[in-house]
Design a protein around this motif. Structure first.
Motif, PDB file in Angstrom:
ATOM      1  N   ARG A 170      15.933 -41.453  41.770  1.00 48.13           N
ATOM      2  CA  ARG A 170      16.907 -42.524  41.965  1.00 48.13           C
ATOM      3  C   ARG A 170      17.015 -43.399  40.727  1.00 48.13           C
ATOM      4  O   ARG A 170      16.017 -43.765  40.117  1.00 48.13           O
ATOM      5  CB  ARG A 170      16.549 -43.387  43.168  1.00 48.13           C
ATOM      6  CG  ARG A 170      17.721 -44.262  43.572  1.00 48.13           C
ATOM      7  CD  ARG A 170      17.509 -44.894  44.914  1.00 48.13           C
ATOM      8  NE  ARG A 170      18.766 -45.446  45.404  1.00 48.13           N
ATOM      9  CZ  ARG A 170      18.856 -46.396  46.320  1.00 48.13           C
ATOM     10  NH1 ARG A 170      17.758 -46.872  46.871  1.00 48.13           N
ATOM     11  NH2 ARG A 170      20.037 -46.859  46.704  1.00 48.13           N
ATOM     12  N   PHE A 171      18.244 -43.718  40.416  1.00 50.48           N
ATOM     13  CA  PHE A 171      18.593 -44.497  39.233  1.00 50.48           C
ATOM     14  C   PHE A 171      19.172 -45.818  39.709  1.00 50.48           C
ATOM     15  O   PHE A 171      19.832 -45.870  40.749  1.00 50.48           O
ATOM     16  CB  PHE A 171      19.655 -43.708  38.457  1.00 50.48           C
ATOM     17  CG  PHE A 171      19.979 -44.254  37.105  1.00 50.48           C
ATOM     18  CD1 PHE A 171      19.012 -44.339  36.124  1.00 50.48           C
ATOM     19  CD2 PHE A 171      21.264 -44.679  36.812  1.00 50.48           C
ATOM     20  CE1 PHE A 171      19.311 -44.839  34.867  1.00 50.48           C
ATOM     21  CE2 PHE A 171      21.579 -45.178  35.561  1.00 50.48           C
ATOM     22  CZ  PHE A 171      20.595 -45.254  34.583  1.00 50.48           C
ATOM     23  N   SER A 189      23.258 -47.881  42.459  1.00 47.73           N
ATOM     24  CA  SER A 189      21.962 -47.199  42.532  1.00 47.73           C
ATOM     25  C   SER A 189      22.050 -45.832  43.202  1.00 47.73           C
ATOM     26  O   SER A 189      21.663 -45.669  44.348  1.00 47.73           O
ATOM     27  CB  SER A 189      20.943 -48.072  43.247  1.00 47.73           C
ATOM     28  OG  SER A 189      21.477 -48.517  44.470  1.00 47.73           O
ATOM     29  N   PRO A 190      22.531 -44.834  42.473  1.00 46.09           N
ATOM     30  CA  PRO A 190      22.642 -43.489  43.026  1.00 46.09           C
ATOM     31  C   PRO A 190      21.294 -42.768  43.059  1.00 46.09           C
ATOM     32  O   PRO A 190      20.447 -42.977  42.194  1.00 46.09           O
ATOM     33  CB  PRO A 190      23.581 -42.785  42.042  1.00 46.09           C
ATOM     34  CG  PRO A 190      23.359 -43.486  40.745  1.00 46.09           C
ATOM     35  CD  PRO A 190      23.029 -44.918  41.084  1.00 46.09           C
ATOM     36  N   GLY A 191      21.123 -41.911  44.049  1.00 49.43           N
ATOM     37  CA  GLY A 191      19.899 -41.128  44.143  1.00 49.43           C
ATOM     38  C   GLY A 191      20.147 -39.851  44.910  1.00 49.43           C
ATOM     39  O   GLY A 191      21.179 -39.699  45.560  1.00 49.43           O
ATOM     40  N   ALA A 192      19.218 -38.929  44.844  1.00 49.23           N
ATOM     41  CA  ALA A 192      19.364 -37.669  45.571  1.00 49.23           C
ATOM     42  C   ALA A 192      18.005 -37.010  45.759  1.00 49.23           C
ATOM     43  O   ALA A 192      17.032 -37.390  45.102  1.00 49.23           O
ATOM     44  CB  ALA A 192      20.302 -36.726  44.825  1.00 49.23           C
ATOM     45  N   GLY A 193      17.987 -36.030  46.617  1.00 44.91           N
ATOM     46  CA  GLY A 193      16.765 -35.266  46.857  1.00 44.91           C
ATOM     47  C   GLY A 193      16.640 -34.135  45.865  1.00 44.91           C
ATOM     48  O   GLY A 193      16.531 -32.971  46.245  1.00 44.91           O
ATOM     49  N   VAL A 194      16.687 -34.494  44.593  1.00 44.09           N
ATOM     50  CA  VAL A 194      16.625 -33.512  43.508  1.00 44.09           C
ATOM     51  C   VAL A 194      15.710 -34.029  42.404  1.00 44.09           C
ATOM     52  O   VAL A 194      15.220 -35.145  42.477  1.00 44.09           O
ATOM     53  CB  VAL A 194      18.034 -33.249  42.904  1.00 44.09           C
ATOM     54  CG1 VAL A 194      18.992 -32.716  43.954  1.00 44.09           C
ATOM     55  CG2 VAL A 194      18.607 -34.512  42.254  1.00 44.09           C
ATOM     56  N   GLY A 195      15.522 -33.236  41.361  1.00 44.15           N
ATOM     57  CA  GLY A 195      14.748 -33.670  40.214  1.00 44.15           C
ATOM     58  C   GLY A 195      15.648 -34.328  39.177  1.00 44.15           C
ATOM     59  O   GLY A 195      16.648 -34.965  39.512  1.00 44.15           O
ATOM     60  N   PHE A 196      15.292 -34.110  37.916  1.00 39.88           N
ATOM     61  CA  PHE A 196      16.025 -34.773  36.831  1.00 39.88           C
ATOM     62  C   PHE A 196      17.467 -34.280  36.727  1.00 39.88           C
ATOM     63  O   PHE A 196      18.290 -34.869  36.034  1.00 39.88           O
ATOM     64  CB  PHE A 196      15.278 -34.551  35.516  1.00 39.88           C
ATOM     65  CG  PHE A 196      15.659 -35.523  34.436  1.00 39.88           C
ATOM     66  CD1 PHE A 196      15.436 -36.880  34.592  1.00 39.88           C
ATOM     67  CD2 PHE A 196      16.247 -35.086  33.259  1.00 39.88           C
ATOM     68  CE1 PHE A 196      15.779 -37.787  33.593  1.00 39.88           C
ATOM     69  CE2 PHE A 196      16.591 -35.980  32.251  1.00 39.88           C
ATOM     70  CZ  PHE A 196      16.354 -37.330  32.423  1.00 39.88           C
ATOM     71  N   GLU A 197      17.791 -33.176  37.428  1.00 40.13           N
ATOM     72  CA  GLU A 197      19.175 -32.705  37.451  1.00 40.13           C
ATOM     73  C   GLU A 197      20.094 -33.703  38.156  1.00 40.13           C
ATOM     74  O   GLU A 197      21.306 -33.494  38.200  1.00 40.13           O
ATOM     75  CB  GLU A 197      19.290 -31.311  38.069  1.00 40.13           C
ATOM     76  CG  GLU A 197      18.795 -31.184  39.493  1.00 40.13           C
ATOM     77  CD  GLU A 197      17.362 -30.668  39.574  1.00 40.13           C
ATOM     78  OE1 GLU A 197      16.523 -31.142  38.770  1.00 40.13           O
ATOM     79  OE2 GLU A 197      17.078 -29.806  40.419  1.00 40.13           O
ATOM     80  N   LEU A 198      19.537 -34.794  38.685  1.00 40.04           N
ATOM     81  CA  LEU A 198      20.370 -35.889  39.192  1.00 40.04           C
ATOM     82  C   LEU A 198      21.455 -36.235  38.176  1.00 40.04           C
ATOM     83  O   LEU A 198      22.594 -36.527  38.525  1.00 40.04           O
ATOM     84  CB  LEU A 198      19.499 -37.132  39.455  1.00 40.04           C
ATOM     85  CG  LEU A 198      20.233 -38.401  39.889  1.00 40.04           C
ATOM     86  CD1 LEU A 198      20.750 -38.255  41.317  1.00 40.04           C
ATOM     87  CD2 LEU A 198      19.317 -39.625  39.805  1.00 40.04           C
ATOM     88  N   PHE A 199      21.071 -36.197  36.893  1.00 41.78           N
ATOM     89  CA  PHE A 199      22.001 -36.643  35.855  1.00 41.78           C
ATOM     90  C   PHE A 199      23.057 -35.588  35.505  1.00 41.78           C
ATOM     91  O   PHE A 199      23.913 -35.834  34.660  1.00 41.78           O
ATOM     92  CB  PHE A 199      21.227 -37.127  34.627  1.00 41.78           C
ATOM     93  CG  PHE A 199      20.446 -38.373  34.929  1.00 41.78           C
ATOM     94  CD1 PHE A 199      21.102 -39.587  35.087  1.00 41.78           C
ATOM     95  CD2 PHE A 199      19.076 -38.326  35.118  1.00 41.78           C
ATOM     96  CE1 PHE A 199      20.389 -40.740  35.402  1.00 41.78           C
ATOM     97  CE2 PHE A 199      18.361 -39.482  35.434  1.00 41.78           C
ATOM     98  CZ  PHE A 199      19.019 -40.685  35.576  1.00 41.78           C
TER      99      PHE A 199
END
Lengths: 459, 456
Positions: A170-171, A189-199
């Motif tokens: 989460r960012f 504040s976006p976030g997801a159930g993922v790794g650094f591929e969030l970006f």
């Protein structure tokens, strides 16, 4: 994480005084967080959380004991303490694990623990610079990034023995605009159930600009008029209205004791016909998604309300015992330090058919809530309140000016019946939901909706 | 030497060998036991024990942080490498420092505590008595949402490579907290209400009184309805003002001020509140929940007025913020977790009580509102701007008498403005198991919107 023989021994110990169900939840979580203020990386911290919780049921009584000591001795000690709370009955049967499975895991391409903190820091720098470039009135920007890899093992006397890995990223960017007398802030504040591929999907610069623009808009906003008005609530985090006004009251925690205004109303019309609402843990990689719940049960997609009619509650194992209904894969907890209970996952009002522009054009005078802040609800009375982070005043169907300081209050049951328009584009946003099993990631969502009248608090 | 002592010793040695110097360990442990009953049945038992250890340390003057709950072989390596990785990125203009022992530490008033003598059976009996007393008090109490009794104890230890080694009980003597939450029903009206108390002397805890207070709180709100929108005089009951202070206490932090997140930056010596307002931060308060001899910097704690007769005397500082501003630390260094930076937080923070009771304040108000509950503080209050807009409950006050109950209203205002508009502070200072306390306060004007207002 745990030897099956040890697990069986611990569960037997936990049920030796007559408990009719026992469970071990073992967790090892590695987290990292970075924070930036004044355009400098302020702190980076790395942490490891490790512990186990043992839960025993005696009918509808629950005993929960947790510890950091996950050695055989530590777990046996916990099990013995839990068993001591139950007295004078036949010991439970020996445990055999029949279901030895690992929960489904999507591929995580960039595991947080394999991603150098320096790469995470670059994202903060990009957001900070973009936010500051919006206006001289932006006096402070704070950014943060947090990720975690949670490995869990859940086993119980029903033979479940599963492991799961949950990855979250989460960012967060928060900008403060000031004219020297007053401060207003805006946060994205976006976030997801993922790794650094969030970006891959989140652009830090966009986030920075959005947060700064929101803060600046609110700095130049008038106070929101107070009173009872029609309100149009935008998609995304606007879904917090359903989460607070209705979702919590559909959790077994409230329903099982008849404490919810929706207790005993399955099959009844509780919302306007245009309202269909879903709690869905199955969407891959979403912030509120789960593979298995924190009781080891596979996740589900639940239609809560279909065309206004109540179809399902969200039920955990203990709630299921109390309600005499089957669990729905909704048992969640913040960590091993919390006994699980019924919770939401990705909860949203499904897309409808109404035109967004027409919704505002025909609303008369009222509030357009573009971005919502958080809120809370009293499930027993249905009373809720939430803050409007970015709002606009509408006169005769035309947006005339930004307004600030607005809050929306009311009762859940009433507002569900007063939804008179549901737009066609559903979107979701991330939140942390706090309740009796701690703070957990959830998505809220909806398309743009209109509520025919609601109490607007302002000045 | 205990296993943990050994672990800390090995960790500090490993840190030094890896070039992390100075280094500091913050270790906390806690244990608790609670029982919850609902409708006369014991529903939940919860027993917990937790240990957590954080390492902060400097690499070439830059500070890094890591923490763990596992104390296995890998833990030392993980902590040291975590600190090093984190320090390599740190670029704050003023870096945190690690200090040795302060010159002297205050003596704390010892507290008597007998909470360890409370057996699980005692706790169950207390739960049941609270519920029974509530139901016996008024037939309109339809349900219990749960009664709970819990005890907890904690310990915090700071050890560093500069010779600091301090241990504190958190809180002093542990704490027993207990309460009950109820639903009241009458006709088509449903309300909730509860009451809880915290103590260290079990003899002081009266389950029947707690049950009755909870019942009274719940039934008193039956058939509540909104009032018309407008500006009202108001008395904020002690717990409402306590919640306000807790939400907005960050405005008194020098850290926030230096980061432009508080509007009190540079306003020391100015009048920021009504003359009747004195706000004290007292880490030495006997029996306080945040009572401590030292802070998270290892600095000695001391009592001070933050606001004295309406004038801002000082902001709250840790050593880093104090150094930046060229003043002495106020001993308010705080860590939110063991593995993060040292920040600033109040200790036992409270409004100094006045001389007259809450009832006097209500009588003098003539017409207005008594606000007894606010919710939505995490969303409807902006700690940066000071703006709040909160759902509230309470009572209409007519001719100085408490009248009908009021619900579904929002009260809106600004915390900075509220401080100036306090007309009088009551004598009823209460903490009730929290570190922030308040008496009831009378305020000149509060903006209210109610559901029966007329649309223009």
């Amino acid at each position: 994480m745990l030897d099956q023989n040890v697990a069986a021994e611990v569960l037997s110990c936990a049920t030796r005084t007559g408990g009719d169900f026992a469970e071990i939840f073992l967790e090892d979580r590695r987290s990292q967080s970075l924070s930036m203020r004044a355009s400098r990386i302020e702190a980076v911290s790395t942490s490891r959380m490790h512990g186990a919780g043992i839960r025993v049921f005696d009918g509808t009584r629950a005993i929960y004991v947790h510890t950091n000591d996950t050695s055989r001795e530590g777990l046996m000690d916990c099990a013995a303490q839990a068993a001591a709370a139950i007295r004078g009955r036949e010991p439970g049967k020996p445990v055999g694990f029949s279901r030895w499975t690992a929960a489904r895991e999507e591929e995580i391409r960039l595991l947080p623990t394999d991603t150098p903190a320096a790469r995470k820091a670059e994202k903060l720098r990009a957001a900070d610079a973009a936010a500051r470039s919006v206006s001289d009135e932006i006096v402070q920007v704070t950014c943060g990034f947090a990720d975690s890899v949670q490995d869990v093992l859940i086993c119980n006397t029903e033979g479940v023995f599963v492991t799961d890995r949950r990855v979250y990223s989460r960012f967060r960017v928060s900008a403060v605009a000031s004219d020297g007398h007053e401060n207003q802030s805006g946060t994205v504040s976006p976030g997801a159930g993922v790794g650094f591929e969030l970006f891959d999907t989140v652009d830090p610069e966009d986030c920075g600009r959005m947060a700064a623009t929101r803060a600046r808009t609110m700095l130049h906003a008038d106070n929101c008029p107070a009173g009872v008005y029609p309100v149009v609530i935008d998609g995304g985090f606007g879904g917090v209205i359903f989460h607070e006004a209705c979702g919590h009251s559909l959790e077994a925690t409230s329903v099982a004791y008849g404490l919810s205004e929706f207790s005993g109303k399955l099959g009844q019309q509780i919302a306007a016909e245009c309202v269909t609402a879903v709690d869905d843990g199955t969407i891959p990689g979403e912030w509120g998604s789960t593979h298995i719940d924190d009781e080891g049960m596979p996740t589900t997609r639940l239609v809560l309300i279909r065309n206004g009619i109540l179809e399902n509650y969200m039920i955990d194992k203990l709630g299921g015992r109390r309600m005499n209904m089957a669990p729905t894969g909704s048992g969640r907890r913040e960590s091993y330090q919390w006994a699980p209970t019924s919770r939401m996952r990705n909860t949203y009002i499904a897309a409808g058919h109404d035109d967004e522009a027409a919704m505002i054009a025909t609303m008369g005078t009222g509030l357009y809530a573009k971005s919502m802040g958080g809120g809370s609800v009293n499930p027993a009375t249905g009373e809720f309140n939430f803050a409007v982070e970015e709002g606009y005043w509408v006169e005769n169907g035309v947006i005339v000016r930004p307004v600030r300081g607005a809050s929306l209050i009311g009762k859940g049951g009433e507002i569900l019946r007063k939804i008179d328009r549901v737009g066609g584009n559903m979107s979701m946003a991330q939140g942390m939901c706090g309740s009796s099993s701690g703070s957990i990631p959830v998505n809220v969502g909806q398309p743009m909706i209109r509520v025919s009248s609601i109490t607007v608090g302002g000045k | 030497m205990s296993q943990m002592d050994l672990f800390i010793q090995k960790l500090l040695a490993a840190a030094k060998a890896a070039g992390v110097d100075p280094a500091e360990v913050c270790y906390v442990e806690s244990s608790s036991f609670s029982v919850e009953a609902m409708e006369g049945k014991i529903e939940q038992y919860e027993v917990s024990s937790a240990r957590r250890l954080g390492l902060r340390g400097a690499v070439e003057g830059r500070m890094g942080y890591a923490s763990t709950e596992a104390f296995d072989d890998g833990a030392i390596a993980m902590l040291v490498s975590g600190v090093k990785d984190s320090a390599a990125l740190a670029e704050a203009e003023e870096q945190e420092e690690i200090y040795g022992m302060d010159d002297a530490y205050p003596e704390l008033t010892p507290v008597e505590s007998d909470i360890d003598g409370v057996s699980p059976e005692d706790k169950i009996a207390m739960c049941l008595r609270m519920e029974e007393a509530a139901k016996a008090f008024d037939a309109r109490i339809s349900k219990s949402q749960g009664a709970f009794v819990g005890t907890s104890r904690g310990l915090m230890r700071l050890v560093n490579s500069k010779g600091l080694d301090l241990t504190a009980e958190t809180p002093q003597g542990g704490i027993l907290s207990a309460g009950v939450f109820l639903v009241a029903k009458d006709g088509d009206s449903t309300t909730t209400g509860g009451h809880f108390e915290a103590t260290r002397r079990v003899g002081d805890f009266d389950p029947v009184a707690v049950g009755q207070a909870a019942a009274e709180e719940a039934v008193s709100q039956l058939h509540a309805r909104p009032v018309e929108s407008g500006v009202y005089k108001a008395v904020l009951r002690w717990d409402v003002m306590q919640a306000m202070l807790a939400t907005f206490s960050g405005v008194f932090s020098a850290e926030n001020a230096q980061k432009k997140l508080s509007l009190l930056a540079g306003r020391e010596g100015e009048t920021i509140a009504a003359p009747c307002v004195t706000l004290i931060d007292d880490p030495l308060l006997p029996g306080g929940m945040a009572t401590a001899a030292f802070d998270a910097d290892g600095a000695a704690c001391r009592t001070k007025a933050v606001i004295l007769d309406g004038v801002l005397e000082t902001l709250l500082h840790n050593r880093k913020t104090a150094k930046k501003q060229g003043v002495e630390t106020t001993g308010n260094a705080s860590r939110t977790g063991v593995g993060g930076p040292v920040r600033v937080a109040p200790t036992n923070l409270f409004l100094q009580p006045g001389t007259r009771s809450a009832a006097d304040l209500i009588r003098d108000m003539d017409d207005g509102l008594l606000i007894t509950d606010i919710s939505g503080l995490h969303a409807g209050a902006n700690p940066i701007s000071g703006d709040f807009s909160l759902i509230a409950r309470g009572f209409l006050v007519v001719n100085g008498e408490i009248g009908r109950p009021v619900e579904q209203i929002t009260v809106a205002g600004n915390f900075y403005q509220l401080l100036k508009e306090i007309r009088e502070v009551g004598s009823d200072l209460i903490f009730q198991g929290r570190s922030i306390g308040s008496p009831s306060v009378a305020v000149e004007a509060i903006s209210v919107s109610g559901a029966d207002s007329v649309q223009p």
